[in-house]
Design an enzyme around this catalytic site. Structure first.
Site, PDB file in Angstrom:
ATOM      1  CG  ASP A  25       0.318   0.378   2.319  1.00  0.00           C
ATOM      2  OD1 ASP A  25       0.524  -0.264   2.751  1.00  0.00           O
ATOM      3  OD2 ASP A  25      -0.090   1.092   3.555  1.00  0.00           O
ATOM      4  CG  HIS A  85      -1.467  -6.947  -1.996  1.00  0.00           C
ATOM      5  ND1 HIS A  85      -2.625  -7.628  -2.410  1.00  0.00           N
ATOM      6  CD2 HIS A  85      -1.487  -6.520  -1.764  1.00  0.00           C
ATOM      7  CE1 HIS A  85      -3.406  -6.473  -2.020  1.00  0.00           C
ATOM      8  NE2 HIS A  85      -2.062  -5.912  -1.567  1.00  0.00           N
ATOM      9  CG  ASP A 123       3.655 -15.662  -7.436  1.00  0.00           C
ATOM     10  OD1 ASP A 123       3.125 -14.446  -7.091  1.00  0.00           O
ATOM     11  OD2 ASP A 123       4.655 -16.478  -8.421  1.00  0.00           O
ATOM     12  CD  GLU A 156       1.002  -5.989   1.915  1.00  0.00           C
ATOM     13  OE1 GLU A 156       0.009  -6.427   2.989  1.00  0.00           O
ATOM     14  OE2 GLU A 156       0.799  -4.826   2.305  1.00  0.00           O
TER      15      GLU A 156
END
Ligand SMILES: [Zn+2]
Length: 538
Positions: free
Chosen positions: A152, A464, A510, A519
């Site tokens: 993020d 991710h 994956d 992530e």
């Protein structure tokens, strides 16, 4: 789309980044019987008998074989019809260690990533608007910089401080093993590049301090961005409330950094130390635990902690090492006596950094308790990492029930603890068990997967990670390490796909949506930098 990772090798698991000429070569073999080792010329160099034993975490039967130290060259393993090639060279992991530091560069926020430094993975400057104080909306401040925390775009004080500390201690303990000349914007400015990269975060950390000395817990939006590039993420960022854990971790990291940068940048070192002292003054005036909880309406990362005693202990250690003031030694001693896990180097549990400071920086200066008693404590606790590695067929220092979200962190923490033990005691069994954790990260594992993007024959391909998902480039941003298998807290979608029968060390997808297993995070890259910097010294 990038093709899926090739199927796992039925017999051999190796370090896909190669092996070092100065260290023993360990491989994992899943088939009983003789394993032949052939050299570059195809000559038989040795035959090893594989006797697999059950590995509870993976459900595999696996033999961990020590081929000994091998000369530089290309080598081939044979078992029946199966074969697998690997290379041995001097310092084979320098490239990987450099990629892991450069991976942090790709996480830089508040600046453009230009082609001369970032290659294909460019983007325009992101998150440059002033932040608003969540608790006082009339306050607007420029708090640009720092690294995007993970997949993020949030920036979190405690995790950032811990990440920088991994880099700084890698530099302090293993300067010759640290990568340099990484084509950063600052490369060639007289600072080693690992310190250039760490400084990018330190400059931002300094901005996260409130006027009263406390540190804001995080700088983030109220909700996670969709999978868009960072410069397209235009939503308002907020300075979230302060916490005692964020303040303690930042205090410790900045005090440590003041010692590291003093020979290069004395005025910067003074700024760092003054900020740390102001943070300590706030902590002293606020002895009670001030936890962080996401305010109502906020859904970005929380990084909540159960205690700030370990952050306070670490901060006291670093401030004593940086100032020689006895009040900090006394505080560190009192906090140490409360009891801590000295083998933890993660965002929630940081006492291990205090142990490094006592054992490798302060030494006798720390006094009997923080030197001798702490050392015995540390040696006993790090012995538990070795015991866990011994119980694993792959030599992985993680019990089957600890494959949590980000299992790579306890595995790298275990490696760090065993490395520090080896530095203190000279024990080769500790060093070699630590090396097996590095081999795990690069492919000697139940999944036959290298968890670092861009490294080895079978690296993860779909982390991710918002830029990797949004940049239109097939291959993910390089040099990012995946959190890895997580059976403890999987997403419902992961549980639906894998079911309950898949063992913990194989609980991994994956696939881009799988933040629970795949992530990336800055504080997973950084302990891997520490571990590889150590092994680069052989
Ligand atoms: Zn950004």
């Amino acid at each position: 789309m990038v093709n899926a990772c090739p199927a796992a090798d039925p017999v051999f698991r190796i370090n896909q980044g190669g092996y070092a000429a100065g260290l023993p070569v360990h491989i994992a073999v899943l088939k009983k019987g003789p394993v032949s080792l052939l050299d570059t010329a195809g000559r038989l160099s040795g035959i090893f008998d594989a006797v697999p034993v059950p590995d509870e975490a993976s459900g595999d039967s696996v033999a961990l074989i020590n081929l000994g130290t091998l000369p530089e060259g290309n080598w081939l393993l044979h078992s029946g019809q199966a074969e697998r090639a690997f290379t041995v060279s001097p310092h084979p992991w320098q490239k990987t260690c450099g990629a892991l530091v450069k991976g942090l560069y790709y996480q830089r926020c508040g600046c453009a990533l230009l082609p001369e430094h970032a290659g294909l993975y460019t983007h325009a400057a992101c998150h440059t608007a002033p932040a608003i104080d969540w608790e006082d909306r009339s306050v607007r401040r420029a708090v640009t910089g720092g690294w995007h925390d993970a997949g993020d775009y949030g920036k979190y004080t405690g995790p950032g401080a811990v990440t920088a500390a991994h880099l700084l201690y890698a530099w302090k303990l293993f300067p010759d093993g640290c990568p340099d000349k990484l084509d950063l914007p600052e490369t060639g400015n007289g600072l080693p590049d690992i310190l250039n990269e760490a400084r990018y975060e330190l400059d931002w950390l300094l901005k996260m301090q409130r006027d009263d000395g406390a540190f804001h817990h995080k700088l983030a939006k109220a909700a996670f961005a969709p999978f868009i590039m960072p410069e397209d993420d235009k939503g308002q960022e907020y300075l979230m409330p302060v916490s005692s854990c964020a303040t303690g971790a930042a205090c410790a990291c900045l005090a440590l950094a003041s010692r590291v940068y003093r020979p290069f940048l004395p005025s910067f070192a003074n700024r760092l130390l003054l900020a740390a002292l102001r943070a300590w003054a706030w902590l002293a005036a606020h002895p009670d635990f001030l936890p962080f909880r996401n305010p109502e309406g906020v859904r970005t990362g929380q990084y909540s902690d159960r205690s700030d005693r370990d952050e306070r202990f670490w901060a006291a250690c670093e401030l004593f090492a940086s100032t020689n003031e006895d009040r900090f030694r006394q505080a560190a001693e009192t906090l140490y006596m409360e009891g801590h896990d000295l083998t933890q180097f993660g965002w929630a549990s940081v006492a291990g950094f205090g142990a490094i400071c006592c054992l490798f920086d302060m030494k006798e200066k720390a006094g009997e308790t923080l030197c001798s008693a702490l050392k015995q404590d540390f040696l006993a606790q790090s012995g538990q990492a070795l015991a866990a590695a011994r119980r694993s067929g792959y030599g992985t220092a993680l019990s089957p029930d600890r494959y949590i979200w980000g299992s790579i962190l306890p595995i790298m923490s275990g490696a760090m603890a065993m490395i520090l033990n080896a530095l203190i005691t000279g024990r080769q069994d500790m060093r070699d068990a630590a090396l097996d954790q590095w081999h795990y990260a690069l492919g000697m594992n139940a999944l036959d997967t290298c968890f670092i993007t861009g490294i080895g024959e079978k690296p993860i391909l779909h982390p991710h990670h918002r830029p990797s998902g949004a940049d239109g480039i097939d291959a993910p941003v390089p040099g990012l390490i995946s959190g890895g298998p997580n059976k403890a807290f999987p997403y419902p979608a992961t549980r639906e796909m894998l079911g309950d029968a898949v063992p913990p060390a194989k609980y991994f997808r994956d696939e881009t949506p799988s933040a629970d297993t795949n992530e990336i995070a800055i504080y997973w890259n950084s302990p891997a930098v520490f571990v590889s910097a150590y092994f680069n010294t052989f």
